[in-house]
Scaffold this active site. Structure first.
Site, PDB file in Angstrom:
ATOM      1  N   THR A  61      32.181  41.476  51.671  1.00  0.00           N
ATOM      2  CA  THR A  61      33.635  41.646  51.734  1.00  0.00           C
ATOM      3  C   THR A  61      33.918  43.138  51.887  1.00  0.00           C
ATOM      4  O   THR A  61      33.069  43.964  51.561  1.00  0.00           O
ATOM      5  CB  THR A  61      34.295  41.151  50.446  1.00  0.00           C
ATOM      6  OG1 THR A  61      33.751  41.914  49.363  1.00  0.00           O
ATOM      7  CG2 THR A  61      34.037  39.683  50.201  1.00  0.00           C
ATOM      8  N   GLU A 117      34.982  34.756  52.657  1.00  0.00           N
ATOM      9  CA  GLU A 117      34.526  33.735  51.697  1.00  0.00           C
ATOM     10  C   GLU A 117      34.733  32.305  52.204  1.00  0.00           C
ATOM     11  O   GLU A 117      34.255  31.361  51.592  1.00  0.00           O
ATOM     12  CB  GLU A 117      35.284  33.896  50.369  1.00  0.00           C
ATOM     13  CG  GLU A 117      34.877  35.113  49.552  1.00  0.00           C
ATOM     14  CD  GLU A 117      35.667  36.368  49.898  1.00  0.00           C
ATOM     15  OE1 GLU A 117      36.204  36.444  51.019  1.00  0.00           O
ATOM     16  OE2 GLU A 117      35.751  37.270  49.045  1.00  0.00           O
ATOM     17  N   LYS A 155      56.646  44.026  42.787  1.00  0.00           N
ATOM     18  CA  LYS A 155      57.254  43.435  41.588  1.00  0.00           C
ATOM     19  C   LYS A 155      58.514  44.212  41.252  1.00  0.00           C
ATOM     20  O   LYS A 155      58.453  45.325  40.757  1.00  0.00           O
ATOM     21  CB  LYS A 155      56.261  43.428  40.444  1.00  0.00           C
ATOM     22  CG  LYS A 155      55.081  42.553  40.830  1.00  0.00           C
ATOM     23  CD  LYS A 155      54.071  42.322  39.761  1.00  0.00           C
ATOM     24  CE  LYS A 155      53.004  41.383  40.286  1.00  0.00           C
ATOM     25  NZ  LYS A 155      51.765  42.004  40.665  1.00  0.00           N
ATOM     26  N   TRP A 190      59.283  38.751  42.565  1.00  0.00           N
ATOM     27  CA  TRP A 190      58.346  39.204  43.590  1.00  0.00           C
ATOM     28  C   TRP A 190      59.023  39.364  44.941  1.00  0.00           C
ATOM     29  O   TRP A 190      59.791  38.495  45.361  1.00  0.00           O
ATOM     30  CB  TRP A 190      57.206  38.197  43.743  1.00  0.00           C
ATOM     31  CG  TRP A 190      56.241  38.176  42.618  1.00  0.00           C
ATOM     32  CD1 TRP A 190      56.331  38.889  41.439  1.00  0.00           C
ATOM     33  CD2 TRP A 190      55.042  37.410  42.527  1.00  0.00           C
ATOM     34  NE1 TRP A 190      55.253  38.609  40.643  1.00  0.00           N
ATOM     35  CE2 TRP A 190      54.451  37.694  41.278  1.00  0.00           C
ATOM     36  CE3 TRP A 190      54.407  36.511  43.381  1.00  0.00           C
ATOM     37  CZ2 TRP A 190      53.256  37.117  40.862  1.00  0.00           C
ATOM     38  CZ3 TRP A 190      53.225  35.927  42.973  1.00  0.00           C
ATOM     39  CH2 TRP A 190      52.651  36.236  41.729  1.00  0.00           C
TER      40      TRP A 190
HETATM   41  P1  AMP Z   1      38.501  39.309  55.064  1.00  0.00           P
HETATM   42  O1  AMP Z   1      37.633  38.593  54.118  1.00  0.00           O
HETATM   43  O2  AMP Z   1      38.211  40.756  55.159  1.00  0.00           O
HETATM   44  O3  AMP Z   1      38.532  38.642  56.387  1.00  0.00           O
HETATM   45  O4  AMP Z   1      39.976  39.252  54.503  1.00  0.00           O
HETATM   46  C1  AMP Z   1      40.578  38.035  54.180  1.00  0.00           C
HETATM   47  C2  AMP Z   1      42.020  38.263  53.858  1.00  0.00           C
HETATM   48  O5  AMP Z   1      42.737  38.659  55.029  1.00  0.00           O
HETATM   49  C3  AMP Z   1      42.743  37.041  53.388  1.00  0.00           C
HETATM   50  O6  AMP Z   1      42.488  36.759  52.035  1.00  0.00           O
HETATM   51  C4  AMP Z   1      44.180  37.414  53.656  1.00  0.00           C
HETATM   52  O7  AMP Z   1      44.680  38.274  52.667  1.00  0.00           O
HETATM   53  C5  AMP Z   1      44.064  38.197  54.940  1.00  0.00           C
HETATM   54  N1  AMP Z   1      44.366  37.326  56.079  1.00  0.00           N
HETATM   55  C6  AMP Z   1      43.518  36.681  56.885  1.00  0.00           C
HETATM   56  N2  AMP Z   1      44.179  36.007  57.839  1.00  0.00           N
HETATM   57  C7  AMP Z   1      45.488  36.220  57.627  1.00  0.00           C
HETATM   58  C8  AMP Z   1      46.682  35.792  58.268  1.00  0.00           C
HETATM   59  N3  AMP Z   1      46.659  35.034  59.342  1.00  0.00           N
HETATM   60  N4  AMP Z   1      47.859  36.210  57.746  1.00  0.00           N
HETATM   61  C9  AMP Z   1      47.900  37.001  56.658  1.00  0.00           C
HETATM   62  N5  AMP Z   1      46.809  37.447  56.023  1.00  0.00           N
HETATM   63  C10 AMP Z   1      45.619  37.055  56.498  1.00  0.00           C
END
Ligand code: AMP
Length: 549
Positions: free
Chosen positions: A185, A330, A439, A444
């Protein structure tokens, strides 16, 4: 009683075997790191991946060993994936956009034995090699003519290794739960953590992602994966394209609007996948030269929220349908897609757009739920925000080496760290990351919603909203806007634009025009850095609108 069907382990080597046999002449076109456009086929990729497997075996790589890649989207990178996983080793994709300290941490944590790297990253590796304790061999993804021994003394040449190695190698033969891929991550809080995919989970993700309501891949498509292979499996396209027999067009290191547009047109790309900022860059370039697409019909975007305005522009001005996807490292990564359900397809086109702009609905392999902080399930009413939790056929069970401890709740759901709503027709919408939500006065404010609307202003290129400390309301929103080239605007224009589209008390206390909205290693707005930049920012007196009510 058990079923009496064949035991056919879902191992990923079968995907490239299939592509070699049934789509052997289908092309993979790459803009190589060295510059030229090169063409290969699934049959050739298959043969060369087998040669690499033999080279790795000769270097002493055993099943379960981690072999890392540090590469752009290229055919050679594709060959490394299959060469590694075919022999039961683990393909660990390193993201070159991370800070070097994080890359070193990840290499050591994973205990990578080999790194296969593009030439672009040699200076970094030369400098950091001493800090990478477990790495025994570095292989440069290039040919003998482009090997520069001084750039990384002792490194091996990929093409020379392939030439010296036999194409006969037995792949597979291990059980389907064997680890196949490792991806960390991006570590926005604490150290990066490893997500260890198995052959089975990636195989099931492949089958799911090809469905019509997901990426809708067929052998007739020409696919441009701009989403990097180094992050979240390139949304599975490195498996689903060969599984479908789709032609692949790999952009190498050149991800600017001009280079992508040229590839799309010259190779007849019909479907492409990228984060929203890439689409914005591409459209900016096309507007500048008055260009249109001649073959592109569909795009998938995700990784961060896709502004409604982008979906509309692609539809109305370019005849391209954008499907919005949500997922995370994940979840392998595809968790939801916003393709129209029967009920949404029956709505007028304008209303459909509202649903396309949401993150969408899960496929059969994914379960979602919304919970409050006390673990109570929340209604799917489209307004109640809650923690988004996920469970499914290719969702993480635990991080590599147990980092982070127990990460599933008592029902085996994983907390995504996203805050979302789900509306009655099942469309999930991300309203924030739980750490980015603002917040204000005990309530929120969704930073994502405000920035999406602001980004839809015709003069805006990008927008970001963060919460800044406020003596009375705890936090209040600050909106940063990067304008399109050559535009000027006033805060009042943006206030007027937002007025009526968001609750009054969500109105940003201040709107600043900036030259730069920083993006993190995975192309998302780097809120952590923006918060850092504005940590001492004090809002002007008297600007705060009435709080809720
Ligand atoms: P990563 O593991 O780096 O791909 O990040 C995943 C995170 O990216 C998710 O938990 C979301 O917070 C954000 N994310 C992924 N796709 C979207 C989407 N279509 N719209 C908003 N946030 C997204």
């Amino acid at each position: 009683m058990l079923g009496l069907m064949q035991d056919w382990p879902l191992t990923l080597d079968k995907i490239l075997d299939h592509a070699r046999t049934w789509h052997g002449e289908r092309e993979i076109v790459t803009r190589q790191v060295e510059g030229p456009i090169v063409r290969t086929t699934y049959a050739q990729v298959h043969e060369r991946a087998k040669r690499l497997s033999n080279a790795l075996l000769a270097l002493g790589i055993n099943p379960g060993d981690r072999v890392a890649t540090l590469g752009w989207n290229t055919a050679r990178h594709l060959e490394t994936w299959y060469g590694i996983i075919g022999i039961g080793a683990v393909c660990h994709t390193l993201n070159p956009r991370l800070f070097v300290e994080q890359i070193c941490y990840i290499v050591n944590h994973a205990a990578d034995r080999v790194i296969l790297t593009d030439t672009s990253f040699l200076p970094m590796l030369l400098e950091q090699r001493g800090n990478m304790q477990t790495v025994e061999h570095l292989i440069v993804l290039t040919d003998a003519d482009h090997m520069d021994d001084a750039a990384l003394p002792g490194a091996l040449c990929f093409e020379s290794l392939l030439e010296e190695s036999s194409p006969d190698c037995v792949w597979g033969g291990f059980e389907e739960n064997t680890a196949a891929g490792l991806c960390y991550t991006s570590g926005t809080t604490g150290n990066p953590k490893g997500v260890l995919y198995s052959h089975r989970t990636n195989f099931l993700h492949t089958l799911t992602s090809m469905q019509v309501d997901m990426l809708a891949l067929s052998g007739r498509e020409t696919v441009l994966p701009v989403v990097p292979m180094c992050h979240a499996n390139a949304w599975g396209l490195t498996y689903s394209c060969p599984a479908a027999g789709a032609k692949m067009v790999l952009p190498g290191p050149k991800l600017d609007g001009e280079s992508l547009y040229e590839l799309i047109e010259s190779e007849g790309v019909t479907f492409a996948a990228a984060v929203p900022t890439v689409w914005q860059g591409l459209l900016q370039h096309m507007r500048g030269i008055g260009a249109k697409f001649s073959t592109l019909k569909r795009v998938a975007a995700g990784g961060s929220a896709v502004p409604e305005g982008l979906i509309r522009t692609l539809r109305d001005d370019y005849g391209v349908t954008l499907t919005h996807a949500w997922g995370m490292t994940e979840t392998s990564p595809l968790g939801t897609e916003s393709s129209p359900s029967a009920a949404v397809a029956a709505l007028d086109v304008e209303t459909q757009l509202k649903y396309r702009a949401k993150q969408g609905r899960p496929p059969v392999t994914i379960q979602l739920k919304l919970e409050d902080d006390e673990g109570r399930e929340l209604p799917h009413d489209g307004v109640t925000f809650g923690r988004l939790k996920v469970k499914g056929a290719y969702v993480i069970g635990e991080y590599f080496r147990g980092d982070g401890g127990k990460i599933l709740d008592d029902d085996n759901f994983f907390d995504t760290g996203d805050v979302a709503t789900i509306e009655p027709m099942g469309y999930m919408q991300i309203t924030d990351r739980s750490k980015d939500v603002i917040k204000s006065g005990g309530e929120w404010i969704s930073s994502v919603e405000v920035e999406n609307i602001a980004a839809g202003h015709p003069k805006a290129l990008m927008a970001a909203v963060i919460g800044v400390a406020h003596p009375k309301w705890d936090e209040r929103p600050l909106l940063l806007v990067r304008l399109r080239d050559g535009e000027t605007a006033t805060p009042a224009e943006f206030r007027q634009f937002l007025d009526g589209k968001i609750a009054r008390w969500w109105m940003p206390d201040e709107i600043l025009f900036v030259d730069d909205i920083p993006l993190g290693a995975t192309g998302k707005i780097d809120k952590k850095l923006i918060r850092e930049r504005y940590k001492d920012y004090s809002l002007p007196d008297g600007a705060t609108p009435a709080a809720k009510g």
